[in-house]
Each structure stands twice: as structure tokens, then as C-alpha cells.
Design an enzyme around this catalytic site. Structure first.
Site, mmCIF file in Angstrom:
data_model
loop_
_atom_site.group_PDB
_atom_site.id
_atom_site.type_symbol
_atom_site.label_atom_id
_atom_site.label_comp_id
_atom_site.label_asym_id
_atom_site.label_seq_id
_atom_site.Cartn_x
_atom_site.Cartn_y
_atom_site.Cartn_z
ATOM 1 C CG ASP A 121 -1.875 -1.189 1.217
ATOM 2 O OD1 ASP A 121 -2.258 -1.628 0.121
ATOM 3 O OD2 ASP A 121 -2.207 -1.681 2.314
ATOM 4 C CE LYS A 153 2.389 -2.509 -4.248
ATOM 5 N NZ LYS A 153 2.021 -2.092 -2.879
ATOM 6 N N GLY A 209 -4.575 -4.312 -3.802
ATOM 7 C CA GLY A 209 -5.579 -3.286 -4.052
ATOM 8 C C GLY A 209 -4.824 -2.039 -4.455
ATOM 9 C CG HIS A 210 -2.102 -2.000 -6.998
ATOM 10 N ND1 HIS A 210 -1.152 -2.492 -7.850
ATOM 11 C CD2 HIS A 210 -1.835 -2.563 -5.792
ATOM 12 C CE1 HIS A 210 -0.350 -3.319 -7.182
ATOM 13 N NE2 HIS A 210 -0.751 -3.378 -5.934
ATOM 14 C CD GLN A 236 0.626 -8.911 -2.662
ATOM 15 O OE1 GLN A 236 1.264 -9.541 -3.470
ATOM 16 N NE2 GLN A 236 -0.624 -8.578 -2.874
HETATM 17 P P1 GDP Z 1 -0.799 0.324 -3.490
HETATM 18 O O1 GDP Z 1 -1.394 -0.945 -3.016
HETATM 19 O O2 GDP Z 1 0.663 0.399 -3.246
HETATM 20 O O3 GDP Z 1 -1.138 0.636 -4.920
HETATM 21 O O4 GDP Z 1 -1.460 1.477 -2.610
HETATM 22 P P2 GDP Z 1 -3.016 1.638 -2.262
HETATM 23 O O5 GDP Z 1 -3.727 2.118 -3.473
HETATM 24 O O6 GDP Z 1 -3.525 0.429 -1.589
HETATM 25 O O7 GDP Z 1 -2.943 2.754 -1.140
HETATM 26 C C1 GDP Z 1 -2.383 4.003 -1.381
HETATM 27 C C2 GDP Z 1 -3.455 5.076 -1.139
HETATM 28 O O8 GDP Z 1 -2.853 6.344 -1.053
HETATM 29 C C3 GDP Z 1 -4.474 5.193 -2.259
HETATM 30 O O9 GDP Z 1 -5.709 5.547 -1.721
HETATM 31 C C4 GDP Z 1 -3.911 6.311 -3.129
HETATM 32 O O10 GDP Z 1 -4.922 7.019 -3.870
HETATM 33 C C5 GDP Z 1 -3.323 7.204 -2.087
HETATM 34 N N1 GDP Z 1 -2.141 7.992 -2.499
HETATM 35 C C6 GDP Z 1 -1.142 7.645 -3.340
HETATM 36 N N2 GDP Z 1 -0.189 8.611 -3.363
HETATM 37 C C7 GDP Z 1 -0.621 9.563 -2.516
HETATM 38 C C8 GDP Z 1 -0.058 10.806 -2.069
HETATM 39 O O11 GDP Z 1 1.026 11.213 -2.452
HETATM 40 N N3 GDP Z 1 -0.782 11.523 -1.150
HETATM 41 C C9 GDP Z 1 -1.981 11.098 -0.690
HETATM 42 N N4 GDP Z 1 -2.614 11.859 0.208
HETATM 43 N N5 GDP Z 1 -2.542 9.953 -1.082
HETATM 44 C C10 GDP Z 1 -1.851 9.185 -1.967
HETATM 45 P P1 IMO Z 2 -0.969 -4.174 -2.230
HETATM 46 O O1 IMO Z 2 -0.525 -4.702 -3.559
HETATM 47 C C1 IMO Z 2 -0.968 -4.652 2.085
HETATM 48 C C2 IMO Z 2 -1.061 -8.741 3.639
HETATM 49 C C3 IMO Z 2 -2.312 -9.196 4.367
HETATM 50 C C4 IMO Z 2 -1.688 -10.170 5.347
HETATM 51 C C5 IMO Z 2 -0.581 -10.826 4.527
HETATM 52 C C6 IMO Z 2 -0.979 -12.176 3.924
HETATM 53 O O2 IMO Z 2 -2.250 -3.444 -2.264
HETATM 54 O O3 IMO Z 2 0.129 -3.413 -1.564
HETATM 55 P P2 IMO Z 2 -2.512 -12.850 1.851
HETATM 56 O O4 IMO Z 2 -3.967 -12.613 1.585
HETATM 57 O O5 IMO Z 2 -1.608 -12.292 0.813
HETATM 58 O O6 IMO Z 2 -2.210 -14.289 2.146
HETATM 59 O O7 IMO Z 2 -2.222 -12.055 3.229
HETATM 60 O O8 IMO Z 2 -0.276 -9.912 3.517
HETATM 61 N N1 IMO Z 2 -1.295 -8.213 2.272
HETATM 62 C C7 IMO Z 2 -1.219 -6.917 1.959
HETATM 63 N N2 IMO Z 2 -1.006 -5.830 2.732
HETATM 64 N N3 IMO Z 2 -1.095 -4.515 0.759
HETATM 65 C C8 IMO Z 2 -1.276 -5.590 -0.041
HETATM 66 O O9 IMO Z 2 -1.275 -5.505 -1.382
HETATM 67 C C9 IMO Z 2 -1.389 -6.857 0.559
HETATM 68 N N4 IMO Z 2 -1.602 -8.111 0.098
HETATM 69 C C10 IMO Z 2 -1.520 -8.925 1.143
HETATM 70 O O10 IMO Z 2 -2.937 -8.127 5.012
HETATM 71 O O11 IMO Z 2 -1.076 -9.473 6.410
HETATM 72 MG MG MG Z 3 -2.957 -1.599 -1.794
#
Ligand code: GDP
Ligand code: IMO
Ligand code: MG
Length: 427
Positions: free
Chosen positions: A13, A16, A40-41, A223
């Protein structure tokens, strides 16, 4: 021509999805190489927010080839839902490709993930319950079912029979579950196969051809490094290799073709699920980060645990992945703070550790040693040039660079595409 791997440098998270989307403007091919819909991107384009779990984030740029690599575990149910979601939002997905060798998540994988977690009780991992672990287990134990296997009705029948015999026996004996009906699953997956047929490719062939044709390829990690099954905080990890080496295996490209590794890192740290987290804040600052950063899981909606930036973790990540440049995201979340801490060392039983410990027990007892930097108390979300950032914000970024000895090439101060500063080009 170049191939770059984008990896999460913490516990996932990191942003990415946002950075992949930003770089997809220049890339020709975007490839997911591991994980599944545990990811979850989030990508924000204008006033629209897209959440992608399986399809590469590059899909939001028309005309880009997006590929689900052989290292991914694919749940067809999620794939079709996501394709429908894109269609509803008028996003073209014809250019999507799926590796014939990707393993399929079956209904029993989802169920086993849930049952195993329940059985673990207080020792649970906190998985996303998407069936990821059980699917990779089958892959490694050579029982798995690949996309290509459901293209041939006869072959699939045999494989599924063998699988269900074992799974139903296990479900029955261990969990008292009645098991699954063969016919229903067989018909459903044969139908999925028909629908997936137009997307199928040999991932390695496709990627290598694109490379030889001079295309720019971006590998989108899911991840993060500390969730890597080999290098993460085992057993509190996922079941794949999100680290950069995983791209070579998960897409079928030789490591000599990879030009660089971009580490995506949040300006602080978060973690979802169980496991040690040295800089976790269980106080009002932790709550402030949760609120300001909207730290709720994209996949499960769970509140993320929040804490200070940890330079020990990033240094470790740099080593494991060979990170050659960094993208620092969510700098704006720190805007309101008077002072900001960076963890610069771990103290264990009165001794300063030089490296990230391998023992999870040791890591759980480490005390973070902090350096305090002045905050900037200024809104950064409208700034789109690095030199215009408040001096203390630049000082913070530069301190990160100093501590891990890698240049920051991208700084993000908001979820939108325009809230991105490029200090140096990646491609
Ligand atoms: P990922 O799994 O690495 O793709 O990240 P996620 O999408 O799960 O979580 C990142 C969250 O931060 C999302 O809701 C993005 O829209 C948000 N985000 C990304 N870059 C920024 C930033 O520079 N500032 C803020 N406030 N939010 C951001
Ligand atoms: P993105 O790509 C954050 C965590 C789960 C748990 C562990 C194992 O959005 O960054 P799993 O279902 O993979 O067997 O769970 O990994 N986990 C993540 N945490 N971002 C993710 O993906 C994750 N995918 C799995 O919360 O601790
Ligand atoms: Mg994510």
C-alpha cells in the site's frame, strides 16, 4: 528499450498503483508478475478513483499492453468482475493479456484460506482471505491448475477430479466441511476458460519480444518487500515474491534485461494484518496519520496500522531488491506535524543492531531509535515542482536519501496524477 521493476519497499500500500499509472504514460507494456487479488491498487484520474486488484494499473492509459504474468494467481471471478467494472467506466481492456501459465484460484482455495485463518486463532496471519496462500501451496506441491489446463476439457476433467478428491477429503476430515461438487465447478471453469481464451499469451515470449522491439516495460509489483515469502517478516507475509527478483520469474525475463528497480515508499509506514512493526504508533499521532492518509485497506477496508518512517526497513529493502531509485509518496500526509521522526536504528537488549534482524522474535523486541526533524506546517498538495516544496520537506526527503544512499526520483503529494514531481527520469 528498457525494463524497470517497480516494487513496494515496505508492507504494501505504498502507492504502487498511483506511481505505476504515472509511469504508464511513458511505458509500452505493464506487467503484474506475482500476487493476486489480495492487492488493491488505487489510481485517481481527475475526479474518478479506480481500484484495481488483478489487472495492471497501466490499463487506464489507452493503447498500453497490460499483462498478467505467469507468477500471478488468478481468480477468474475477480477477473471478469474487474473487466466489467472497466467496461462500465468506458475503459478499454482489449489490450489485456493473460499468461497461459498463471495458476487459477479455485473456490476451495478461498474457503481454505478462511478456514485456516479461523483455526489459527490468536496466531492468525490476517490474510485477505482471497485464497492466495492455498493457491500458491498447490502450485508448489504440483497440484495446481493453470489457465492453460482449463482450455482442454479432457485434461481439465482429470486434473480437477484429482484435486477435488484430495480437497474434499481434507475439508471433510479436518474441517467437517461437506466439500465441493465436481460437475458444477467443472462446468463453471470450462466456461471461464472459453471467456479467457482471447486474452491468452505466452508471457515470456510476449515480454521478450516487446523488449527486443525496443519497447519500455514496467513490472508492477504487488504487496511489498516485507511481505515477501523469502525476505519478509515470515510467517506474517504473503505467499509470493513481491521483491524485484520475482519479476524475472513471474514474467519469464532474464535478470540481465532489467535496467533498474524503483522502490515505492510512503513518507511514513503502514501495515495491514498481523506481525511485528517496530515504529508503530498507538497514540494520537498514529491516529492522525490514519485519518490524514485515509489509511483503510483497498481490498478489505481494514484500518491500516500506522507509524513513523523506518530507514532500517528501507535500507533492507534497497539491499534485497537492488533499488536504484525511489518514489516517495504521501508526503502531504505529514504536512500538519510540528516535528517528524525517522527511525535510524534498532536497539535490542541494550545493543544497537547494524542490520534488519532475521528473527521475528528479535524484531518484535527491537526498540526504534529516532532522529527528530522539524515539520513544515504548510500544505504541499498543490505543489508540483520539487524546488517549490517547503525547505523542511526537502530536508526530510534529502535525509531519506542520505540514510539509504539512493536518489529519490519521484515525490508524490496527493493521489492525483498532477500531484507528482519528477526529480529525475525513470525510463
Ligand atoms: P498500493 O497498493 O501500493 O497501490 O497502494 P493503495 O492504493 O492500496 O494505497 C495508497 C493510497 O494512497 C491510495 O488511496 C492512493 O490514492 C493514495 N495515495 C497515493 N499517493 C498519494 C499521495 O502522495 N498523497 C496522498 N494523500 N494519497 C496518496
Ligand atoms: P498491495 O498490492 C498490504 C497482507 C495481508 C496479510 C498478509 C498475507 O495493495 O500493496 P494474503 O492474503 O496475501 O495471504 O495475506 O499480507 N497483504 C497486503 N497488505 N497490501 C497488499 O497488497 C497486501 N496483500 C496482502 O494483510 O497481512
Ligand atoms: Mg494496496
Amino acid at each position: 528499450m528498457s525494463a524497470v521493476v517497480l516494487v513496494g519497499a515496505q508492507w504494501g500500500d505504498e502507492g504502487k498503483g498511483k506511481v505505476t499509472d504515472f509511469l504508464a504514460k511513458k511505458a509500452d507494456v505493464i506487467c503484474r508478475y506475482q500476487g493476486g487479488n489480495n492487492a488493491g491498487h488505487t489510481v485517481v484520474v481527475g475526479d474518478k478513483t479506480y481500484k484495481l486488484h488483478l489487472i495492471p494499473s497501466g490499463i487506464l492509459y489507452p493503447g498500453k499492453s497490460c499483462i498478467i504474468g505467469n507468477g500471478v494467481v488468478l481468480d477468474p471471478l475477480v477477473l471478469f468482475k474487474e473487466l466489467e467494472y472497466l467496461q462500465q467506466n468506458n475503459i478499454e481492456s482489449d489490450a489485456l493479456k493473460i499468461s497461459a501459465n498463471a495458476h487459477l484460484i479455485m473456490p476451495y482455495h478461498r474457503l481454505l484460506d478462511e478456514l485456516q485463518e479461523e483455526k489459527r486463532g490468536e496466531f492468525k496471519i490476517g490474510t485477505t482471505k482471497r485464497g492466495i496462500g492455498p493457491c500458491y501451496m498447490d502450485k508448489v506441491s504440483r497440484l495446481g491448475i493453470r489457465v492453460i489446463d482449463i482450455m482442454d476439457a479432457e485434461e481439465f476433467k482429470e486434473i480437477l477430479e484429482r484435486n477435488l478428491e484430495e480437497k474434499n477429503f481434507f475439508l471433510n476430515r479436518i474441517y467437517g466441511h461437506k466439500g465441493f461438487d465436481f460437475n458444477e465447478m467443472y462446468e463453471t471453469y470450462l466456461d471461464y476458460g472459453q471467456k479467457m481464451q482471447p486474452y491468452l499469451v505466452d508471457c515470456s515470449l510476449f515480454i521478450n519480444k516487446a523488449y527486443n522491439d525496443g519497447k519500455d516495460i514496467l513490472f508492477e509489483g504487488a504487496q511489498g518487500t516485507l511481505l515477501d515469502v523469502d525476505h519478509g517478516t515470515y510467517p506474517f507475509v504473503t505467499s509470493s515474491n513481491p521483491t524485484s527478483g520475482g519479476a524475472a520469474i513471474g514474467a519469464g525475463i532474464g535478470p540481465t534485461k532489467i535496467k533498474g528497480v524503483l522502490g515505492v515508499v510512503k513518507a511514513y509506514t503502514t501495515r495491514v494484518g498481523e506481525g511485528p512493526f517496530p515504529t508503530e504508533l498507538k497514540d494520537s499521532i498514529g491516529e492522525q496519520l490514519l485519518k490524514a492518509g485515509q489509511e483503510f485497506g483497498t481490498t478489505t477496508g481494514r484500518a491500516r496500522r500506522c507509524g513513523w518512517f523506518d530507514a532500517i526497513i528501507l535500507r533492507y529493502s534497497v539491499r534485497i531488491n537492488g533499488i536504484s531509485s525511489l518514489a516517495v509518496t504521501k508526503l502531504d500526509v505529514l504536512d500538519g506535524l510540528d516535528t517528524i521522526k525517522i527511525c535510524v536504528g534498532y536497539k535490542y537488549k541494550g545493543e544497537m543492531l547494524k542490520e534488519f534482524p532475521q528473527s521475528i522474535k528479535k524484531l518484535s523486541s527491537c526498540e526504534p531509535v529516532y532522529e527528530t526533524l522539524p515539520g513544515w506546517k504548510q500544505v504541499t498538495s498543490q505543489i508540483n515542482e520539487y524546488k517549490k516544496l517547503p525547505p523542511n520537506a526537502k530536508r526530510y526527503i534529502e535525509r531519506i536519501e542520505e540514510l539509504v544512499k539512493v536518489k529519490v526520483n519521484i515525490v508524490s503529494t496527493g493521489p492525483g496524477r498532477e500531484q507528482t514531481m519528477v526529480l529525475d527520469k525513470i525510463f
